[in-house]
Design a protein around this motif. Structure first.
Motif, PDB file in Angstrom:
ATOM      1  N   ALA A  71       1.899  -3.138  -4.149  1.00  0.00           N
ATOM      2  CA  ALA A  71       2.211  -2.184  -3.087  1.00  0.00           C
ATOM      3  C   ALA A  71       1.164  -1.086  -3.020  1.00  0.00           C
ATOM      4  N   ALA A  72       0.710  -0.611  -4.181  1.00  0.00           N
ATOM      5  CA  ALA A  72      -0.299   0.440  -4.212  1.00  0.00           C
ATOM      6  C   ALA A  72      -1.618  -0.042  -3.632  1.00  0.00           C
ATOM      7  N   MET A  73      -1.995  -1.268  -3.948  1.00  0.00           N
ATOM      8  CA  MET A  73      -3.268  -1.797  -3.455  1.00  0.00           C
ATOM      9  C   MET A  73      -3.223  -2.097  -1.969  1.00  0.00           C
ATOM     10  N   ALA A  74      -2.029  -2.348  -1.448  1.00  0.00           N
ATOM     11  CA  ALA A  74      -1.886  -2.660  -0.024  1.00  0.00           C
ATOM     12  C   ALA A  74      -1.795  -1.414   0.851  1.00  0.00           C
ATOM     13  N   GLU A  75      -1.679  -0.251   0.231  1.00  0.00           N
ATOM     14  CA  GLU A  75      -1.534   0.990   0.998  1.00  0.00           C
ATOM     15  C   GLU A  75      -2.779   1.214   1.851  1.00  0.00           C
ATOM     16  N   GLN A  76      -2.569   1.495   3.131  1.00  0.00           N
ATOM     17  CA  GLN A  76      -3.677   1.587   4.076  1.00  0.00           C
ATOM     18  C   GLN A  76      -3.846   2.973   4.695  1.00  0.00           C
TER      19      GLN A  76
END
Length: 212
Positions: A82-87
């Motif tokens: 989820a953290a890496m997908a934050e845009q």
């Protein structure tokens, strides 16, 4: 042979609630002492149940470990993804987002990190293989997150990527260990501390380049 109750634990505690107590205590024991040194008797004593009841609920020591490991591994993987997908345009750098996600996921159960990274698991056991599965998945996410850094530095050496993976894992472990010893530090405070440490590290490295 007496059949143990299936819906309630000892002293009138519902089975589901007792199982949660056992898993919380076992996660803490495995995280603090490691698989090898943790005993089912110690976990049972912490919860106030008998060893036979604990075995009835969870099976062997390895089964109990897996019952602790799986939710920890799933929770950490979900938080990192989820953290890496934050845009969001104003989102912190990926490294800080991942650390914030880790600290948040571990808050209230900080020793759980060491359930996953336990060096005392029996080799070739189901426990060791399952822990390796989660560690490998986290390493793969770390490799994805650091690929841009290596590319920006002009590196395509796979050994650089492998070294950076180990360095990142070691950094996370060291930070969590420090955090365990400072229970007053919130996840947000730890994230802000990491931001300051990273900034200091960049300053030190930049100063080294200037004097080289």
């Amino acid at each position: 042979m007496t059949t143990l109750p299936s819906r309630a634990g000892t002293k009138g505690v519902p089975r589901a609630a007792r199982e949660r107590q056992v898993l919380a205590a076992a996660t803490d024991e495995f995280g603090r002492h490691g698989y090898e040194a943790t005993t089912v008797a110690a976990v049972a004593a912490r919860v106030g149940v008998t060893k036979p009841l604990l075995h009835h609920y969870f099976g062997s020591k390895q089964d109990l470990y897996l019952a602790c490991l799986n939710p920890v591994g799933d929770r950490l993987l979900g938080a990192i993804r989820a953290a890496m997908a934050e845009q969001a345009s104003d989102a912190p750098p990926t490294s800080l987002r991942v650390l914030r996600a880790l600290f948040t996921a571990l808050d209230g159960q900080r020793e759980a990190w060491f359930v996953l990274y336990d060096a005392t698991l029996p080799p070739e056991s189901d426990a060791a293989r399952r822990a390796a599965h989660y560690r490998s998945a986290i390493d793969d996410l770390a490799a994805t997150g650091t690929a841009d850094l290596l590319q920006a530095a002009g590196s395509s050496d796979p050994l650089d990527a492998d070294a950076l993976k180990y360095a990142w894992r070691g950094l996370c472990t060291a930070l969590v260990r420090w955090w365990v010893n400072h229970p007053d530090q919130s996840p947000e405070a730890m994230t802000q501390r990491c931001a300051r440490l990273f900034a200091a590290g960049r300053t030190i490295l930049a100063a080294g380049d200037e004097t080289a």
